[in-house]
Design a protein around this motif. Structure first.
Motif, PDB file in Angstrom:
ATOM      1  N   VAL A 447       0.825  -1.206   0.000  1.00 28.11           N
ATOM      2  CA  VAL A 447       0.000   0.000   0.000  1.00 28.11           C
ATOM      3  C   VAL A 447       0.859   1.255   0.000  1.00 28.11           C
ATOM      4  O   VAL A 447       0.554   2.237  -0.678  1.00 28.11           O
ATOM      5  N   ASN A 448       1.946   1.246   0.757  1.00 32.72           N
ATOM      6  CA  ASN A 448       2.792   2.430   0.905  1.00 32.72           C
ATOM      7  C   ASN A 448       3.606   2.756  -0.327  1.00 32.72           C
ATOM      8  O   ASN A 448       3.940   3.923  -0.573  1.00 32.72           O
ATOM      9  N   ALA A 449       3.986   1.747  -1.112  1.00 37.79           N
ATOM     10  CA  ALA A 449       4.881   1.972  -2.248  1.00 37.79           C
ATOM     11  C   ALA A 449       4.249   2.952  -3.244  1.00 37.79           C
ATOM     12  O   ALA A 449       3.028   3.064  -3.327  1.00 37.79           O
ATOM     13  N   PRO A 450       5.073   3.678  -4.012  1.00 40.39           N
ATOM     14  CA  PRO A 450       4.549   4.703  -4.930  1.00 40.39           C
ATOM     15  C   PRO A 450       3.519   4.139  -5.900  1.00 40.39           C
ATOM     16  O   PRO A 450       3.637   3.007  -6.378  1.00 40.39           O
ATOM     17  N   ARG A 451       2.523   4.974  -6.200  1.00 43.48           N
ATOM     18  CA  ARG A 451       1.432   4.521  -7.061  1.00 43.48           C
ATOM     19  C   ARG A 451       1.251   5.448  -8.259  1.00 43.48           C
ATOM     20  O   ARG A 451       1.745   6.580  -8.284  1.00 43.48           O
ATOM     21  N   PHE A 452       0.497   4.955  -9.228  1.00 42.96           N
ATOM     22  CA  PHE A 452       0.130   5.750 -10.392  1.00 42.96           C
ATOM     23  C   PHE A 452      -1.374   5.608 -10.622  1.00 42.96           C
ATOM     24  O   PHE A 452      -2.015   4.693 -10.114  1.00 42.96           O
ATOM     25  N   VAL A 453      -1.913   6.516 -11.406  1.00 40.84           N
ATOM     26  CA  VAL A 453      -3.271   6.352 -11.920  1.00 40.84           C
ATOM     27  C   VAL A 453      -3.297   6.967 -13.312  1.00 40.84           C
ATOM     28  O   VAL A 453      -2.887   8.106 -13.519  1.00 40.84           O
ATOM     29  N   TRP A 454      -3.757   6.166 -14.268  1.00 38.56           N
ATOM     30  CA  TRP A 454      -3.833   6.614 -15.654  1.00 38.56           C
ATOM     31  C   TRP A 454      -5.279   6.935 -16.003  1.00 38.56           C
ATOM     32  O   TRP A 454      -6.207   6.287 -15.515  1.00 38.56           O
ATOM     33  N   GLY A 455      -5.461   7.927 -16.862  1.00 37.62           N
ATOM     34  CA  GLY A 455      -6.801   8.233 -17.345  1.00 37.62           C
ATOM     35  C   GLY A 455      -7.093   9.711 -17.284  1.00 37.62           C
ATOM     36  O   GLY A 455      -6.294  10.528 -16.824  1.00 37.62           O
ATOM     37  N   ARG A 456      -8.283  10.043 -17.732  1.00 30.77           N
ATOM     38  CA  ARG A 456      -8.719  11.433 -17.776  1.00 30.77           C
ATOM     39  C   ARG A 456      -9.673  11.698 -16.625  1.00 30.77           C
ATOM     40  O   ARG A 456     -10.621  10.950 -16.416  1.00 30.77           O
ATOM     41  N   ARG A 470       7.657  10.135  -5.693  1.00 31.98           N
ATOM     42  CA  ARG A 470       8.623   9.249  -5.034  1.00 31.98           C
ATOM     43  C   ARG A 470       9.223   8.247  -6.008  1.00 31.98           C
ATOM     44  O   ARG A 470      10.234   7.606  -5.725  1.00 31.98           O
ATOM     45  N   VAL A 471       8.570   8.068  -7.161  1.00 30.56           N
ATOM     46  CA  VAL A 471       9.146   7.218  -8.200  1.00 30.56           C
ATOM     47  C   VAL A 471      10.452   7.864  -8.679  1.00 30.56           C
ATOM     48  O   VAL A 471      10.550   9.094  -8.798  1.00 30.56           O
ATOM     49  N   ALA A 472      11.441   7.046  -8.954  1.00 34.83           N
ATOM     50  CA  ALA A 472      12.765   7.555  -9.331  1.00 34.83           C
ATOM     51  C   ALA A 472      12.669   8.490 -10.537  1.00 34.83           C
ATOM     52  O   ALA A 472      11.958   8.195 -11.501  1.00 34.83           O
ATOM     53  N   PRO A 473      13.378   9.634 -10.509  1.00 35.70           N
ATOM     54  CA  PRO A 473      13.336  10.590 -11.620  1.00 35.70           C
ATOM     55  C   PRO A 473      13.659   9.960 -12.973  1.00 35.70           C
ATOM     56  O   PRO A 473      13.039  10.293 -13.991  1.00 35.70           O
ATOM     57  N   HIS A 484       4.154   8.339 -22.576  1.00 35.73           N
ATOM     58  CA  HIS A 484       3.173   8.570 -21.518  1.00 35.73           C
ATOM     59  C   HIS A 484       3.153  10.060 -21.180  1.00 35.73           C
ATOM     60  O   HIS A 484       4.207  10.690 -21.072  1.00 35.73           O
ATOM     61  N   LEU A 485       1.968  10.604 -21.003  1.00 35.93           N
ATOM     62  CA  LEU A 485       1.838  12.001 -20.621  1.00 35.93           C
ATOM     63  C   LEU A 485       1.941  12.080 -19.098  1.00 35.93           C
ATOM     64  O   LEU A 485       0.940  12.074 -18.374  1.00 35.93           O
ATOM     65  N   VAL A 486       3.168  12.125 -18.612  1.00 37.51           N
ATOM     66  CA  VAL A 486       3.445  12.004 -17.182  1.00 37.51           C
ATOM     67  C   VAL A 486       3.175  13.323 -16.467  1.00 37.51           C
ATOM     68  O   VAL A 486       3.615  14.393 -16.914  1.00 37.51           O
ATOM     69  N   ARG A 487       2.431  13.220 -15.372  1.00 38.10           N
ATOM     70  CA  ARG A 487       2.271  14.361 -14.471  1.00 38.10           C
ATOM     71  C   ARG A 487       2.654  13.923 -13.073  1.00 38.10           C
ATOM     72  O   ARG A 487       2.091  12.958 -12.546  1.00 38.10           O
ATOM     73  N   GLN A 488       3.608  14.596 -12.485  1.00 37.65           N
ATOM     74  CA  GLN A 488       4.037  14.225 -11.139  1.00 37.65           C
ATOM     75  C   GLN A 488       2.964  14.603 -10.125  1.00 37.65           C
ATOM     76  O   GLN A 488       2.419  15.705 -10.158  1.00 37.65           O
ATOM     77  N   ALA A 489       2.681  13.687  -9.236  1.00 38.37           N
ATOM     78  CA  ALA A 489       1.746  13.919  -8.144  1.00 38.37           C
ATOM     79  C   ALA A 489       2.531  14.023  -6.839  1.00 38.37           C
ATOM     80  O   ALA A 489       3.727  13.743  -6.791  1.00 38.37           O
ATOM     81  N   ALA A 490       1.854  14.412  -5.783  1.00 39.50           N
ATOM     82  CA  ALA A 490       2.499  14.531  -4.478  1.00 39.50           C
ATOM     83  C   ALA A 490       2.998  13.173  -4.002  1.00 39.50           C
ATOM     84  O   ALA A 490       2.620  12.122  -4.535  1.00 39.50           O
ATOM     85  N   ASP A 491       3.844  13.187  -2.992  1.00 35.01           N
ATOM     86  CA  ASP A 491       4.439  11.946  -2.495  1.00 35.01           C
ATOM     87  C   ASP A 491       3.389  10.908  -2.129  1.00 35.01           C
ATOM     88  O   ASP A 491       3.521   9.721  -2.447  1.00 35.01           O
ATOM     89  N   TYR A 492       2.358  11.329  -1.403  1.00 36.91           N
ATOM     90  CA  TYR A 492       1.243  10.450  -1.038  1.00 36.91           C
ATOM     91  C   TYR A 492      -0.038  11.170  -1.440  1.00 36.91           C
ATOM     92  O   TYR A 492      -0.764  11.695  -0.619  1.00 36.91           O
ATOM     93  N   ASP A 493      -0.293  11.196  -2.732  1.00 38.30           N
ATOM     94  CA  ASP A 493      -1.363  12.014  -3.287  1.00 38.30           C
ATOM     95  C   ASP A 493      -2.720  11.337  -3.115  1.00 38.30           C
ATOM     96  O   ASP A 493      -2.874  10.148  -3.410  1.00 38.30           O
ATOM     97  N   GLY A 494      -3.707  12.108  -2.671  1.00 40.81           N
ATOM     98  CA  GLY A 494      -5.041  11.563  -2.474  1.00 40.81           C
ATOM     99  C   GLY A 494      -5.700  11.088  -3.751  1.00 40.81           C
ATOM    100  O   GLY A 494      -6.625  10.266  -3.701  1.00 40.81           O
TER     101      GLY A 494
END
Length: 525
Positions: A447-456, A470-473, A484-494
């Motif tokens: 659960v703690n490890a960095p996550r992604f979410v794809w979509g509009r 938190r994912v490696a640069p 991929h149209l990457v957008r960085q989110a906060a470390d633990y983004d809601g």
């Protein structure tokens, strides 16, 4: 931040609010089983997490009875009203997202409580509703999540709803005492009279009267005719586990499709957290979403080819279409993300994985009369296009994002998992399961490890891949370089949702993990 999971030798409860988890633990200590505790957790969430879930919403359940030795599913979603037709919205391009005309499906949650309780519970409905009734009557410390969502969505509340959730016209402070007297009265009525009090009695009468007075569409007949369903779960085998989901109208098959695709790749040779790991999961899920969007609706209105979609040969064809270096140009429609997932395992081996929702935060934004019930806007996802697979029709269930998961090994529950997050649910579920099965993570680590979410998301024109920073640069750069149209989110983004999981090991120990992005707790002993 705690990395290690909570471990119990006999029991475990996880939920997005610590008071709901505690309510489940209290019921277990009183002699209730996992089914009793799950309903108590669900009902308490309906009180202490009212912006995410409540009596005016839906719920889906996966249950495992140790006595029966099988997994079952309960579809606790509601249907549109008999009088709800596309011409109710003549001249409009879509169903309103908020307001009374968005509240067009009967809430299925109360029915699901009694169904689970009657089938497998040991205590009475009144006993398991007691914790929630207490918090509604006497109040509880308002959560930071409710505070934040009150700021975010307060403007969408009707005057009646604002009187409850914005008392005095102000956003209540986190940690302040929050009381819901009207909801407490409704819950007591439900505890005394059971589901019929909700669907055929004074509660249905009050809601339908309010609907009639305010230009809504649901009637007494719509409530009286509501019935949830016990259904056979769907499943696939994945690396020695049988993974179960609720069948359509749930999107659960999407996650099973993704697993079937991922099975064609050797994740043991792919480093966790690498470009290859994230890229592969995103691409597998994109293909699943593409098929989902073409077929998912109420299966009573349109046949859904699950046999083909879950076929291993078809998965191999999809896997072969994936480029390991380039992102596919696929899209999807935005869906609501505000839900609450929880799970319970008891000392007898019973297990319940369940999820519930109002669709958007605070649902339709309307409280029905004096009931204190915030009505969902789930039906606003119906299309007004008559050729659309999910077109609005009377007495129909809509495409539904809710999807609790359970993975069994040797016929017994091994992992219960799920998450808040609409479109993000199959994505985060895929992350959780692969992390636990392939990379040896415990539930909390997964659960703690960095996550992604794809979509509009709503109001955004692009299909972004939101990735926690938190994912490696270097990995972020590679993902962007692959298209991929990457957008960085906060470390633990809601925006990643609130995920929770329980794992049961070979010794029978129960490990629980809850999301640091929410107000939850894992309780076990």
């Amino acid at each position: 931040m705690t990395i290690g999971p909570v471990i119990g030798t006999k029991t475990m409860v996880v939920s997005p609010h610590y008071l709901a988890s505690a309510a489940g633990a209290r019921i277990l200590q009183r002699g209730g089983n996992a089914f009793d505790a799950a309903v108590a957790v669900s009902a308490t969430l309906a009180v202490v997490y009212p912006h995410m879930t409540g009596l005016g919403g839906d719920a889906y359940w996966l249950t495992y009875s140790a006595g029966e030795g099988r997994v079952r599913a309960y579809n606790g979603s509601g249907r549109s009203g008999y009088g709800v037709r596309r011409d109710c919205y003549a001249g409009e391009s879509s169903i309103p997202r908020r307001g009374v005309r968005s509240a067009i499906t009967v809430p299925g949650m109360a029915d699901s409580w009694e169904a689970v309780q009657r089938q497998y519970g040991r205590l009475t409905l009144a006993e398991v509703l007691e914790p929630g009734i207490g918090y509604a009557t006497d109040g509880f410390p308002l959560s930071p999540d409710q505070h934040g969502n009150s700021i975010l969505a307060g403007a969408a509340l009707s005057p009646g709803a604002a009187a409850v959730y914005l008392p005095g016209g102000k956003v209540p402070r986190a940690g302040g005492k929050f009381v819901q007297k009207q909801l407490a009265r409704t819950l007591r009525t439900l505890a005394a009279g059971g589901r019929d009090a909700f669907y055929k009695g004074v509660i249905a009468e009050e809601i339908s009267k309010d609907m009639l007075a305010s230009g809504g569409y649901l009637t007494r007949d719509d409530f009286a005719d509501h019935q949830g369903n016990w259904v056979e779960p769907i499943s696939t085998d994945y690396h020695g586990h049988q993974v179960y989901q609720v069948p359509p109208n749930s999107q659960g098959f999407t996650a099973l499709m993704a697993l079937n695709i991922l099975e064609r790749f050797n994740l043991a040779e792919i480093e966790h957290g690498s470009f290859e790991y994230y890229h592969l999961l995103v691409e597998a899920l994109k293909l699943s979403f593409r098929d989902r969007d073409q077929v998912l609706t109420d299966p009573e209105f349109s046949s859904i080819p699950l046999e083909r979609l879950l076929d291993k040969q078809y998965a191999m064809e999809l896997a072969d279409s994936i480029s390991l270096r380039r992102a596919a140009a696929l899209g999807s429609e935005p869906v609501g993300r505000d839900t609450a997932y929880a799970a319970v395992v008891d000392g007898e081996g019973n297990a319940v994985s369940f999820i519930q929702s109002l669709y958007f935060e605070f649902g339709s934004g309307r409280v029905a009369g004096d009931t204190g019930i915030l009505l969902q806007n789930r039906g606003s996802f119906f299309s007004l296009d008559p050729s659309h697979i999910n077109t609005l029709e009377p007495h129909k269930r809509t495409f539904h994002t809710l999807m609790p998961a359970m993975a069994c090994q040797a016929g017994k529950p091994a992992i219960l998992y799920g998450t808040q997050g609409g479109e993000g649910q199959p994505q985060t579920q895929s992350l959780l399961l692969t992390r636990m099965l392939h990379y040896g993570m415990n539930p909390q680590e997964a659960v703690n490890a960095p996550r992604f979410v794809w979509g509009r998301t709503w109001g955004e024109p692009t299909q972004e891949l939101k990735v926690e920073k938190r994912v490696a640069p270097q990995v972020l750069e590679e993902l962007a370089g692959a298209g991929h149209l990457v957008r960085q989110a906060a470390d633990y983004d809601g925006i990643m949702g609130h995920a929770h999981a329980i794992a049961i090991d070979g010794n029978g120990f129960r490990s629980g993990g809850t999301d640091p992005r929410c107000d939850g707790a894992a309780i076990g002993w």
